[in-house]
Design a protein around this motif. Structure first.
Motif, short mmCIF file in Angstrom:
data_model
loop_
_atom_site.label_atom_id
_atom_site.label_comp_id
_atom_site.label_asym_id
_atom_site.label_seq_id
_atom_site.Cartn_x
_atom_site.Cartn_y
_atom_site.Cartn_z
N ALA A 173 88.27 3.63 42.77
CA ALA A 173 88.22 2.87 41.53
C ALA A 173 88.07 3.77 40.32
O ALA A 173 88.63 3.49 39.25
CB ALA A 173 87.08 1.85 41.59
N ALA A 174 87.36 4.89 40.45
CA ALA A 174 87.20 5.82 39.32
C ALA A 174 88.54 6.42 38.90
O ALA A 174 88.71 6.81 37.75
CB ALA A 174 86.23 6.93 39.70
N LEU A 175 89.50 6.46 39.83
CA LEU A 175 90.81 6.99 39.50
C LEU A 175 91.49 6.18 38.40
O LEU A 175 92.23 6.72 37.58
CB LEU A 175 91.70 7.02 40.75
CG LEU A 175 93.10 7.62 40.62
CD1 LEU A 175 93.04 9.07 40.18
CD2 LEU A 175 93.84 7.50 41.95
N ALA A 176 91.21 4.88 38.33
CA ALA A 176 91.79 4.04 37.28
C ALA A 176 91.34 4.52 35.91
O ALA A 176 92.16 4.65 34.98
CB ALA A 176 91.41 2.58 37.49
N ILE A 177 90.06 4.81 35.76
CA ILE A 177 89.54 5.28 34.48
C ILE A 177 90.05 6.69 34.19
O ILE A 177 90.47 6.99 33.07
CB ILE A 177 88.00 5.24 34.48
CG1 ILE A 177 87.55 3.78 34.54
CG2 ILE A 177 87.43 5.92 33.25
CD1 ILE A 177 86.08 3.59 34.79
#
Length: 167
Positions: A64-68
């Motif tokens: 999910a951190a990859l989205a940011i």
């Protein structure tokens, strides 16, 4: 919803930019893409909620951190696209297609759907081809057409993803 809501909203923003570039001015189309782009995420969340989905990543998605992180990289690319557009206005939309397409390449990791490689590759390829055609002859390939092709690619992709996905 496997990102389909965001892709659809993005495609609609590209469509508005194309329309303004064709009917008003290239500058108005560029501004529409930049300002509309700021509302893609919140509007996609609204669309998800209208479809009775949270719009959130699965709690178990360790990426999910990859989205940011990819958003930050995209913003840097947008700054470069703006600089390219200042140098030569008709290169702005092709540069933006490459920036946005590059981000979609990461969505395969986020959503586990290889089709995002296809969308990312298609948008990058369109941007590179459009940039080359504009370089050869701007009169044959107007910027509004470049934006319209980006819109069409994203809208069709979103509709196929909505149709084929189980959430």
């Amino acid at each position: 919803m496997n990102g389909a809501a965001g892709v659809l909203v993005s495609g609609l923003v590209w469509a508005v930019a194309a329309l303004l570039a064709a009917t008003s001015s290239l500058f108005h189309g560029q501004v529409a893409l930049l300002i509309g782009g700021m509302f893609i995420f919140p509007l996609s969340i609204v669309l998800c909620k209208l479809c009775k989905h949270s719009g959130q990543h699965a709690k178990t998605n360790g990426l999910a951190a990859l989205a940011i992180e990819s958003t930050i990289i995209m913003l840097i690319g947008i700054v470069l696209a703006i600089a390219v557009g200042w140098y030569r206005a008709d290169w702005f939309f092709p540069a933006m297609l490459v920036v946005i397409g590059s981000r979609y390449l990461l969505f395969q990791s986020l959503y586990g759907l290889r089709r995002y490689w296809l969308l990312g590759g298609l948008l990058c390829g369109l941007g590179i081809a459009a940039g080359a055609l504009v370089l050869l002859s701007a009169n044959l390939f107007p910027p509004s057409l470049v934006a319209a092709l980006g819109a069409l690619a994203e809208i069709l992709f979103a509709l196929l993803t909505f149709r084929s996905s189980e959430y």
